[in-house]
Motif scaffolding. Structure first.
Motif, mmCIF file in Angstrom:
data_model
loop_
_atom_site.group_PDB
_atom_site.id
_atom_site.type_symbol
_atom_site.label_atom_id
_atom_site.label_comp_id
_atom_site.label_asym_id
_atom_site.label_seq_id
_atom_site.Cartn_x
_atom_site.Cartn_y
_atom_site.Cartn_z
ATOM 1 N N ARG A 255 0.822 -1.215 0.000
ATOM 2 C CA ARG A 255 0.000 0.000 0.000
ATOM 3 C C ARG A 255 0.853 1.260 0.000
ATOM 4 N N CYS A 256 0.283 2.326 -0.517
ATOM 5 C CA CYS A 256 1.035 3.580 -0.516
ATOM 6 C C CYS A 256 0.078 4.755 -0.495
ATOM 7 N N ASN A 257 0.498 5.828 0.170
ATOM 8 C CA ASN A 257 -0.312 7.046 0.223
ATOM 9 C C ASN A 257 0.006 7.981 -0.944
ATOM 10 N N PHE A 258 1.017 7.655 -1.781
ATOM 11 C CA PHE A 258 1.319 8.416 -2.990
ATOM 12 C C PHE A 258 0.953 7.569 -4.212
ATOM 13 N N ARG A 259 0.980 8.206 -5.354
ATOM 14 C CA ARG A 259 0.719 7.496 -6.616
ATOM 15 C C ARG A 259 1.717 8.005 -7.653
ATOM 16 N N CYS A 260 3.006 7.798 -7.422
ATOM 17 C CA CYS A 260 4.008 8.363 -8.330
ATOM 18 C C CYS A 260 3.793 7.838 -9.752
ATOM 19 N N THR A 261 3.880 8.747 -10.691
ATOM 20 C CA THR A 261 3.546 8.396 -12.084
ATOM 21 C C THR A 261 4.444 7.287 -12.620
ATOM 22 N N TYR A 262 5.701 7.233 -12.140
ATOM 23 C CA TYR A 262 6.656 6.261 -12.678
ATOM 24 C C TYR A 262 6.604 4.936 -11.915
ATOM 25 N N CYS A 263 5.608 4.797 -11.052
ATOM 26 C CA CYS A 263 5.561 3.625 -10.183
ATOM 27 C C CYS A 263 4.171 3.001 -10.129
ATOM 28 N N MET A 264 3.154 3.812 -9.832
ATOM 29 C CA MET A 264 1.795 3.293 -9.618
ATOM 30 C C MET A 264 0.815 3.918 -10.602
ATOM 31 N N PRO A 265 -0.289 3.228 -10.864
ATOM 32 C CA PRO A 265 -1.330 3.876 -11.676
ATOM 33 C C PRO A 265 -2.083 4.925 -10.851
ATOM 34 N N MET B 7 7.071 -1.361 -9.535
ATOM 35 C CA MET B 7 8.079 -1.120 -8.486
ATOM 36 C C MET B 7 7.417 -1.102 -7.108
ATOM 37 N N SER B 8 6.213 -0.575 -7.007
ATOM 38 C CA SER B 8 5.542 -0.505 -5.682
ATOM 39 C C SER B 8 5.221 -1.892 -5.151
ATOM 40 N N GLN B 9 5.115 -2.874 -6.025
ATOM 41 C CA GLN B 9 4.805 -4.247 -5.592
ATOM 42 C C GLN B 9 6.072 -5.067 -5.362
ATOM 43 N N THR C 267 11.706 5.296 2.071
ATOM 44 C CA THR C 267 10.367 5.835 2.364
ATOM 45 C C THR C 267 10.108 7.064 1.511
ATOM 46 N N ASN C 268 8.831 7.369 1.318
ATOM 47 C CA ASN C 268 8.545 8.636 0.631
ATOM 48 C C ASN C 268 8.648 9.818 1.596
ATOM 49 N N GLY C 269 8.875 9.552 2.860
ATOM 50 C CA GLY C 269 9.198 10.611 3.823
ATOM 51 C C GLY C 269 8.018 11.389 4.348
ATOM 52 N N GLY D 182 8.475 -0.764 0.438
ATOM 53 C CA GLY D 182 7.070 -1.058 0.199
ATOM 54 C C GLY D 182 6.775 -0.927 -1.296
ATOM 55 N N GLY D 183 5.616 -0.614 -1.633
ATOM 56 C CA GLY D 183 4.661 0.342 -1.101
ATOM 57 C C GLY D 183 5.373 1.336 -0.173
ATOM 58 N N GLU D 184 4.579 1.949 0.644
ATOM 59 C CA GLU D 184 5.180 2.896 1.576
ATOM 60 C C GLU D 184 5.281 2.221 2.948
HETATM 61 FE FE1 SF4 Z 1 5.849 6.621 -4.988
HETATM 62 FE FE2 SF4 Z 1 7.151 4.913 -3.346
HETATM 63 FE FE3 SF4 Z 1 4.491 4.985 -3.439
HETATM 64 FE FE4 SF4 Z 1 5.826 4.058 -5.536
HETATM 65 S S1 SF4 Z 1 5.765 3.134 -3.548
HETATM 66 S S2 SF4 Z 1 4.010 5.418 -5.559
HETATM 67 S S3 SF4 Z 1 7.653 5.373 -5.472
HETATM 68 S S4 SF4 Z 1 5.844 6.670 -2.797
#
Ligand code: SF4
Ligand code: SAM
Length: 327
Positions: free
Chosen positions: A23-33, A322-324, A98-100, A71-73
């Motif tokens: 799981r992640c609280n971000f949705r980075c374009t180069y990583c997650m949809p 990458m997130s998985q 971490t995404n910090g 992670g994920g985050e």
């Molecule tokens: Fe961004 Fe990391 Fe989340 Fe991927 S796992 S969407 S890189 S914060």
């Protein structure tokens, strides 16, 4: 007595990357949809006890001395300091990527539990661009998180920047300045084909050499002797710290890679780009002995190929993002 975990190319493996959540609280374009991914159901995620057992096996049987949580985050996993304390007790170099964004509240507890080092990912220092890239308005929290990590005593604190042509390449020198001023080591990472949207293309990769040349034009650099890590690290000649590049695409590190990756649901992977995985969770939950687990880990590493084939016609992007996997 630990036995080195060696693959058929002679590489000794000693670095375990553990994804503690998909799981992640971000949705980075180069990583997650944009809409996220279907999260793995909670009961399918390894428990802290299962993670500790796999980690202990790697440390005690195979002499692993380095573990990184990802992670994920990782910080969205509840009670993370409890896991950190369990893994710190194994006596390894324990780090986290971490995404910090939550470090202001979590850094102190994680440090106290035994986490030694953190890498914070941040790909733009411009709020609007950051929001576009992560699909979240979170730059202020991430910058505050970097400060919190330094204040909590993590040493070093590193900042990971995925550098992409036409996206954030124009911020390379700004990031170098940021690292020098904040006392953190910035590491530029080449964009890799592990994005959910399959938007990767070779023309979007900014070669590490180009990044270094741009920095050296402004801040002269001297290379440091390369250790067992994927980053090429440089020192500023004026003594204001270090900067690194991870040229995973243009200068692959595969010949020296010593990493094994455990996904959140307990699959062991011998490469970021691997198509195959070993299902350790079924073994763990099926009553496997440590000997059974060790045999599975040995088979996973023995099956490792010579390296990724990015750029060749035979390259196939793995189904996981990458997130998985965890980076
Ligand atoms: Fe961004 Fe990391 Fe989340 Fe991927 S796992 S969407 S890189 S914060
Ligand atoms: N969420 C945490 C974070 O962002 O740091 C940990 C997981 S993230 C998948 C781990 C690292 O992978 C981050 O530094 C991120 O920037 C990097 N990453 C994600 N997708 C990437 C890609 N397609 N190419 C290169 N690096 C990538």
């Amino acid at each position: 007595m630990a036995v080195p975990l060696v693959d058929s190319y002679g590489r000794v493996h000693r670095d375990l990357r553990i994804s503690v959540t998909d799981r992640c609280n971000f949705r980075c374009t180069y990583c997650m949809p944009e809409d996220g991914l279907a999260w793995v159901p909670r009961e399918e995620i390894l428990t802290f006890e299962e993670i500790e057992r796999v980690a202990r096996l790697h440390v005690e049987r195979f002499g692993f001395d380095s573990i990184r949580l990802t992670g994920g985050e990782p910080t969205v996993r509840a009670h993370l300091p409890v896991l950190v304390a369990k893994l710190a007790a194994l006596g390894v170099d324990l780090a986290m990527t971490t995404n910090g964004s939550t470090l202001r509240t979590s850094a102190g507890d994680l440090r106290a539990a035994g986490l030694r080092r953190v890498n914070v990912s941040c790909d733009s220092l411009r709020p609007e661009r950051f929001a576009e890239l992560t699909r979240r308005d979170g730059l202020a929290a991430v910058l505050d998180g970097i400060d919190a990590a330094v204040e909590a005593g993590f040493d070093p604190v590193k900042v990971n920047v995925v550098c992409m042509e036409g996206v954030n390449e124009d911020e390379v020198v700004h990031f170098a300045t940021f690292g020098r001023e904040r006392g953190v080591e910035v590491r530029f990472i080449e964009f890799m084909p592990l994005d959910a949207d399959h938007a990767w293309s070779a023309v979007r990769v900014v070669p590490g050499d180009r990044i270094l040349a741009a920095i050296a034009d402004v801040y002269p650099l001297r290379p440091l002797v390369r250790g067992d890590e994927p980053a090429e690290v440089f020192e500023y000649l004026d003594g204001r710290g270090r900067v690194g590049v991870i040229s995973s695409v243009t200068a692959p590190f595969c010949a020296r890679c010593d990493r094994v990756r455990l996904t959140a649901e307990g699959r062991l992977r011998n490469c970021l780009f691997s198509m195959d995985e070993i299902d350790l969770r079924s073994l763990l939950r099926g009553g496997a002995t440590d000997d059974h687990l060790a045999a599975a880990v040995t088979a996973c590493v023995a099956a490792k190929g010579p390296g990724h084939q990015i750029g060749s016609v035979t390259f196939v992007q793995p189904p996981r993002t990458m997130s998985q996997i965890g980076g």
